[in-house]
Each structure stands twice: as C-alpha cells, then as structure tokens.
Design an enzyme around this catalytic site. Structure first.
Site, mmCIF file in Angstrom:
data_model
loop_
_atom_site.group_PDB
_atom_site.id
_atom_site.type_symbol
_atom_site.label_atom_id
_atom_site.label_comp_id
_atom_site.label_asym_id
_atom_site.label_seq_id
_atom_site.Cartn_x
_atom_site.Cartn_y
_atom_site.Cartn_z
ATOM 1 N N ASP A 101 -8.424 -6.574 -4.647
ATOM 2 C CA ASP A 101 -8.365 -5.257 -4.086
ATOM 3 C C ASP A 101 -8.915 -4.326 -5.051
ATOM 4 O OD1 ASP A 101 -7.212 -2.564 -3.374
ATOM 5 O OD2 ASP A 101 -5.314 -3.833 -2.873
ATOM 6 N N HIS A 128 -8.113 -5.176 -0.411
ATOM 7 C CA HIS A 128 -6.760 -4.601 -0.050
ATOM 8 C C HIS A 128 -5.973 -4.930 1.028
ATOM 9 C CE1 HIS A 128 -3.752 -1.487 -0.639
ATOM 10 N NE2 HIS A 128 -3.952 -0.833 0.535
ATOM 11 N N SER A 140 0.895 -1.119 0.096
ATOM 12 C CA SER A 140 -0.066 -0.009 0.084
ATOM 13 C C SER A 140 0.739 1.155 -0.107
ATOM 14 C CB SER A 140 -0.840 -0.035 0.948
ATOM 15 O OG SER A 140 -2.092 0.969 0.921
#
Lengths: 381, 381
Positions: free
Chosen positions: A332, A362, A163
C-alpha cells in the site's frame, strides 16, 4: 423516526418477532434533524442501509461493516441480484457468517447511495448541492449510532472496515467505545496524513475546475461535472494500485490500434494504461455524484480521531475495552504500512499488525481480504 | 543559420578566436526547418541556450547539461544576476569546473524558455498553440545536435541530466553514440513506465479541462489556463517528494488562522500542505506556459530509447563506446531506484547504480546532486 423499505416494514418495537428485510436489500431509516460536528444542521436525514442475517434475542451478534470512499452498503449479494463488494468475506458460511451474525452496513452520510447527501432535496424540493454541510467521519459514526439505536443494537460484536471504512470503524471505537467489542481496521490510520491530504486536494480541485461543476449546483443543469470527477478518480485509482502492477499489466503498450505518438499535430492515441484509467473514470462518473465525492473526500482529509479530545493519544486511550485487529496491505502506498504500525503501537493493548500480501497496493483490502481469515476467525469464531 | 544574442555576436567560423557570450547568458541559435520524429515540420527553429567557460582548441572539453521538465538552460549563475538550478555543481572550481570545461545547456524544443515552442509565432505572426507538433525526446536531442554542430562540438566530453534531463542525456548516447564519451543519467530510465504515463495523463487532462485552455489556442485571450496547469503541478510536485517528508514538514497543521474544517457550509480553510501545493502551483503558473507543459509531458510519456530500433536492448547496445554513470535517489517514488538498476543492468558494460540518499524523493536529484561528487570526479577530473 420511521423506517422505509420497499420490502418489509420494520418495526423497532417488535423487531425480535418480525422478519427483517431480505439480506442485501436497501432499506431507509428516516430520522430527525441532525447537527453536524461543525455546527451546521439538516432538518432531516435518511440513512440507507442493508442487513444480512438475524439479530439474536440478546442483540449480541451484530456486526457493522463500513464501506470505503466510493463504496456503498451492498457488502454482500444476499437476496439481491447484484454481487456485493465483500462477497468473499460476508455470507452464509463465510468468515463473517450471516447464519450466525447480523450484519449491518450503512451508506455514509454525504454519499449518493441511499443516505442523505448533496443530491438530496431540501424541504423546498431543491437539491442541497453547494449548501450541503461539511461532513466528518465523526458525523458518519454519530449518524450510524442512530441506526444502531433504531435496530436495537446497543453493542456491536464488531465494527469492521477498510480504507475510509477502516477510519469509520476506528471512529466507532473512539466515539462509542462502550458500544464496540471488536474493531477491525484494515489499511487505515488514526488521522489523514499530509500526503493523503495532498492527493485529495488535487482531486477536489479537478472537480471544482470542471465548468460543469457550476459551484456545486448543477443538478438542474443539462451537464454534470463528469470530466472533473473522472480526473479525480484517475489519480485516486493510481494511488490505489502500484507502479509494478501497472507495469506488469500495461507497460508502454498502445491501446489497440491507437497511436500514442501522433503524426497529426497533438491529436494522439492512448497507451493501454490511459485507456484503463479512462475506463475507471467513466465507470465512477456513471455511478457516483461529484458533490458526494467532494464531501466524502473532504471528510477523509478531516480524519483525525483526536479532534475534540485532549490529544490523539487521549482519544485512542478511550478505546481501552475494545479488542482491535489492525491490518495493512504490504504494498500500500496510500495508507502506508508504517501508518498501521504506528496505529497499532498507539492503541491501548498489545497489537501486532496483520498483513495482506499482494503486489497490487491499497486495493488489496478489497481483493485479498480473505488473507485475514485466520486472525478474523478469532473474532468471528 | 545565424546566432542571435543580446551580448556578443557569435561567429562559428572564428569561434576559437572570439569571446563567447558571458557565462549563463541566454543566447539564441536560429536554424532552418525541422522535421519532427512523427513527420510534422516547422519552417524554422530557434534554440535558446547558455554556455559557461571556453571551448578548448581541440573542442574536447564540452559538457552538455540537460534540464528537467520545467527546468531551463540556466544551470549556473555565471555572469547573470539569477542563481542557476545546479549552481552547487557547475561553476569555477565546482565538480563540473567551468574553468576547465565548456558547459552548454539548451532549452528543450517545445518549452517556453527560449527555444521554439507552442507560444512561438508561426510565419504569419500567430502563436502555434494547438498546431505545435507532437515532440519527443529524440527530437530534443536531434535539435541539440544542430547546436553542437554550430558550436563546433563534434564530441561531448559528457552529457549529463536528471529526470527528463537524464532521459535526454541517455537519448544522446543512443542517437549519437559516436558524439558522447561520458553519459550521466540521474533519476531517469530507458523508457517511461505505465505509472509515469498514468500520472502524466492526469496532469494533461487537468490542463485540457481548464475552460481557459481553449483547445490550446489561448494566447490572444485575456486568460490562460493557470488553474489547470496548477493542478498538474500540484500532482507532479507530490510525486517529486515523499509521504514522510510532507508529514514531517506539514503533518495535519492548518495554514495560519485558516480552518480546514468549516462551520460555514463547504467553504473551508486549508491545511498547510494545501497552501504549500498552492504556492508550488502559483509559482509554476507564473513562469511556465501550459501548452509547453503539455508538449514536454507528452514527450516524457513517449520516452522510449528503443523506439526506431529493433528493441530496447538493441538501442542500448548502440552506446557500447560510451562510459555511463547511472544514479538514483533512494527515496524516489516517481523514477523508482529499481528502474535505474534495470537500466544499469541493460547497458553494455558493468555498471552499478550510484545513490543519492535523502528522505525527500525524486527532487533529491536537484537538491543533493553533490552527493555524486565522488563518482563524478572520475569523469570530470
């Protein structure tokens, strides 16, 4: 420069012969003035960081792990009492084996977990608040390079993150390609997309709408903008999960005895999924500063490894000597797998995207990172 | 009961021989007290509605069109100067041909476009505000049934809607199956999902956070909660579109000469996509009441055709005599196509989902409804 820690005083001149601070214990490097990518300057920066394992004599076994938006440097439990957020991945005998590798994690500049951020005090003793400079991921990496210098690490065996942490890892490979051998980018992209910017705008607007935000200078007030931060977190959390996961877990159920359909005007009880989001909001508001959330979210919006280079392609070309591992979470819907596929295609080299397969979205980069242990073994063998 | 209109006085006793109000002109039906699903009562309701075409002698050609969350009764231009939101579908010679069908659209109770809502005045002349009752989609349909009674419509040839309008159409088929021959449900589901509830919670929380919300009783104040409503709309709008559409249209471009990456502290310019969302927020805040947005959003959260019946299956079973057309937008990520597939499977009958194919997401039910003209011709031949 000086290093402060509650545990062991680190001396860069004699690092090889000194004990490090125990694994997973927060240490602080105080460094000099820093000029941000945009030109603003702070007179002094503190970098909060943790380490695990021992740097070898050749300083060839160092691994940098970059945390995500509201993460911190506590990657693994180590000698502390607190579990780490990637305990499953990092530790003695784990995929990133701290008996063999020297792992370093630094809190991102602008955050609130040990590095200088909006809640830090200026030289007159007043919190920076609204005066804290606009910060980018390039800033994060440039500051982290100072920490690497101080720790005697010329080249990372690997930089690794998911991320926002994946964006930080990628920026390491673009900004300092000569200092990175392997780069692991999980659930992250080369630049923030329009949709990511859009979701982020809603979140930052909610924080600023909170009357307790006080323009960002609330540190000496009785109240902090927890409600606005909570709304931001609720939205972020939805984007970190998936529709199907929420439906399987909560459906339309009411929370306990609450009545979501009220017979008393508009005062109503909650659905379970609302209670769940309330809990996520409260948890974050209890541990995270709203200004830091703003600064790091705007850093994420600014993410574009191509900035300052002739083009995105030219920027990525700089990383020619770096070996990449690009991974995505198949479900995601914030950092879409297509974006990881695009990144893999644009990198200099022949890469195929590795997948974490999970229905939760995610957040799979946190919960299911061990699915990457096979491709990771090629890097951490 | 009495009917008010600025144009033609409607008399239900002699409806067949009177001219109707001109097509697409707002009319008002004032009806008596109404007790909501939750038990709360209002002493009087006004229903704002529009019609197009002429009800035939058998009253067999009436079509009810239900608007979505922030929509209204102005489906088609008719005799007004304002374009309608489904002009492409409804009008003389169109798929829903107003030379042949008598089309009726009513503003949903709780809204702000002509039907009684939180901004309406109580008998003492004070806006209902926070005292406006919790409202459900079943309430909407029960109130609409009063309008049908008044207009002399025992059975709708079709009820038809998209998004929240699709939920209203479906509730018609469950609540009054004997009054519905065809039911067209576009981009809508049998019940609000956990994710839809979650996105809605964030939106309602943003409105309530706005200091100008004043607990819902802001009508005599200088300021209304436009900022909170704007945040709700920004989020809703993102969910109505898709990542790829936003990326193609805006990417990471800056808005005009603005600088999203600031060199002056945290004051920064906007990305194009932010300016776009600002525009969507401003547009809605200029035309919609924040309390109505709350009431209708909570109605949407409450959507569950099974409530009050033995089960969802039992509720859907009630519609055995109704012919359905279930349609979805292939790129919809708010009302996922899977949910339409589930609905089609659960309905009594053998239905396959018809698809609107567009990259833009949920809003395709507005922009691309003409893609359904072929299956619609079987209903409106």
């Amino acid at each position: 420069m000086s290093v402060e820690t509650d545990v062991v005083l680190y001396d860069s001149e004699t690092a090889a012969t000194l004990d490090y601070a125990p694994d997973g214990i927060l240490q602080h490097l105080t460094t000099g003035p820093y000029t941000f990518e945009t030109g603003a300057t702070l007179p002094q920066l503190v970098i909060g960081y943790e380490t695990w394992g021992t740097l070898n004599a050749e300083a060839s076994n160092a691994v940098f792990i970059a945390h995500a938006l509201t993460g911190d440097s506590h990657v693994a439990r180590g000698a502390s009492t607190e579990p780490g957020w990637w305990d499953v991945l990092v530790g003695p005998g784990k995929t990133v084996d701290t008996d063999r590798y020297f792992v370093v994690a630094a809190n991102m500049i602008g955050g609130c977990s040990g590095s200088t951020g909006p809640a830090s005090l200026d030289p007159t003793g007043v919190a920076w608040g609204s005066r804290f400079p606009f910060t980018t991921i390039k800033d994060s990496v440039r500051v982290e390079a100072r920490l690497a210098d101080e720790l005697g690490i010329k080249t990372w065996h690997a930089v690794f993150g998911g991320s926002l942490g994946g964006a930080r890892a990628l920026e390491w490979a673009i900004e300092f390609p000569e200092r990175v051998r392997h780069c692991v980018v999980v659930a992250a992209t080369a630049e923030a997309s329009a949709e990511q910017i859009a979701f982020a705008q809603v979140q930052t607007a909610a924080i600023r709408l909170d009357p307790d935000f006080a323009g960002g200078d609330y540190y000496s007030n009785d109240r902090v903008p927890s409600a606005g931060l909570g709304i931001a977190r609720r939205l972020a959390h939805i984007t970190y999960r998936t529709a199907s996961e929420l439906d399987v877990r909560f459906g339309r159920a009411a929370q306990g005895e609450e009545r979501p359909i009220s017979s008393h005007g508009r005062e109503r009880g909650r659905y379970q999924v609302e209670s769940y989001l309330d809990h996520q909001a409260d948890k974050l508001a209890g541990r995270f500063d709203a200004n830091s959330y703003l600064v790091l979210t705007e850093a994420l919006m600014s993410h574009d490894v191509g900035r300052g280079h002739a083009s995105l392609e030219a920027a990525l070309e700089r990383s020619l000597g770096v070996q990449f591992l690009v991974a995505a979470v198949d479900s995601d819907r914030l950092y879409w797998p297509e974006q990881s596929e695009q990144l893999a295609k644009m990198l200099p080299g022949d890469y195929k995207v590795e997948y974490i397969s999970t229905p939760i979205g995610h957040d799979g980069f946190l919960t299911d990172i061990e699915q990457l242990s096979e491709p990771l073994r090629e890097i951490f063998s």
